[in-house]
Design an enzyme around this catalytic site. Structure first.
Site, PDB file in Angstrom:
ATOM      1  N   HIS A 254       0.862  -1.175   0.000  1.00 26.33           N
ATOM      2  CA  HIS A 254       0.000   0.000   0.000  1.00 26.33           C
ATOM      3  C   HIS A 254       0.902   1.231   0.000  1.00 26.33           C
ATOM      4  CE1 HIS A 254      -3.927  -1.923   1.722  1.00 26.33           C
ATOM      5  NE2 HIS A 254      -3.367  -2.684   0.812  1.00 26.33           N
TER       6      HIS A 254
ATOM      7  N   GLU B 189       1.462   3.607   2.297  1.00 20.92           N
ATOM      8  CA  GLU B 189       2.229   3.797   3.525  1.00 20.92           C
ATOM      9  C   GLU B 189       3.289   2.708   3.712  1.00 20.92           C
ATOM     10  OE1 GLU B 189      -2.005   5.332   4.154  1.00 20.92           O
ATOM     11  OE2 GLU B 189      -1.070   3.615   3.197  1.00 20.92           O
TER      12      GLU B 189
ATOM     13  N   SER C 172      -7.024   8.138   3.862  1.00 23.44           N
ATOM     14  CA  SER C 172      -7.101   7.608   5.221  1.00 23.44           C
ATOM     15  C   SER C 172      -6.529   6.191   5.252  1.00 23.44           C
ATOM     16  CB  SER C 172      -8.572   7.608   5.658  1.00 23.44           C
ATOM     17  OG  SER C 172      -8.720   7.218   6.992  1.00 23.44           O
TER      18      SER C 172
ATOM     19  N   CYS D 191      -5.707   2.323   5.836  1.00 24.58           N
ATOM     20  CA  CYS D 191      -6.440   1.094   6.149  1.00 24.58           C
ATOM     21  C   CYS D 191      -5.917   0.519   7.465  1.00 24.58           C
ATOM     22  CB  CYS D 191      -6.252   0.081   5.019  1.00 24.58           C
ATOM     23  SG  CYS D 191      -4.585  -0.632   4.965  1.00 24.58           S
TER      24      CYS D 191
ATOM     25  N   CYS E 181      -2.119  -0.381   7.320  1.00 23.00           N
ATOM     26  CA  CYS E 181      -1.235   0.784   7.332  1.00 23.00           C
ATOM     27  C   CYS E 181      -1.320   1.527   8.664  1.00 23.00           C
ATOM     28  CB  CYS E 181      -1.548   1.686   6.157  1.00 23.00           C
ATOM     29  SG  CYS E 181      -1.169   0.863   4.574  1.00 23.00           S
TER      30      CYS E 181
END
Length: 159
Positions: free
Chosen positions: A53, A55, A80, A82, A85
């Site tokens: 992802h 991040e 935002s 998940c 992350c």
């Protein structure tokens, strides 16, 4: 580095992912003294990976650092985070998470706050518009990314 610059780097990463055919989520990890530690974008499509992802890619690209390097750092992310992350931010002691937008997806913000992380939602139109465009173009890929399987039933199956 100020929040505007940090989020700009994350947005550049999101655009890069979109242009590569991936999910347009970008991130940048900045140390408490303003040094860019790592930047990255969602690479699930590009790498066939369930864990790359935005991040986690930024963390991966920061390299192998001592835990102390993350103290007081800020994660800039276009969306935002998940649950995965969110957990990565907590695991590495990231002090702040600056979020471009949380309208298309609301992740673990409340949990981050409960754990003492400062959460700032910028509500950046560019981040939201890019995500909305992607979701319209590739809803099945978006559903896969957020762990939702869209099921279509015929009338016979529903009965």
């Amino acid at each position: 580095m100020d929040d505007t610059k940090g989020l700009e780097i994350a947005f550049e990463e999101a655009k890069a992912s979109y242009e590569e055919g991936g999910i347009p989520i970008g991130a940048a990890l900045v140390s408490k003294d303003g040094k860019l530690l790592g930047r990255g974008h969602n690479m699930r499509v590009q790498l066939g990976s369930p864990i790359h992802h935005g991040e986690t890619s930024a963390l991966f690209n920061s390299g192998r650092l001592p835990a102390k390097a993350y103290e007081g750092s800020t994660m800039y992310t276009t969306l935002s985070p998940c649950d995965m992350c969110t957990g990565a931010c907590l695991l590495y002691g990231i002090a702040r998470v600056v979020i471009g937008e949380n309208k298309t997806f609301l992740g673990g913000e409340a949990y981050l706050k409960r754990r003492g992380v400062e959460v700032v939602v910028v509500d950046d139109d560019r981040c939201r518009e890019l995500m909305e465009k992607f979701i319209r173009e590739k809803p099945e890929l978006w559903n896969e990314d957020i762990g939702v399987e869209e099921r279509v039933y015929s009338k016979e199956q529903a009965a």
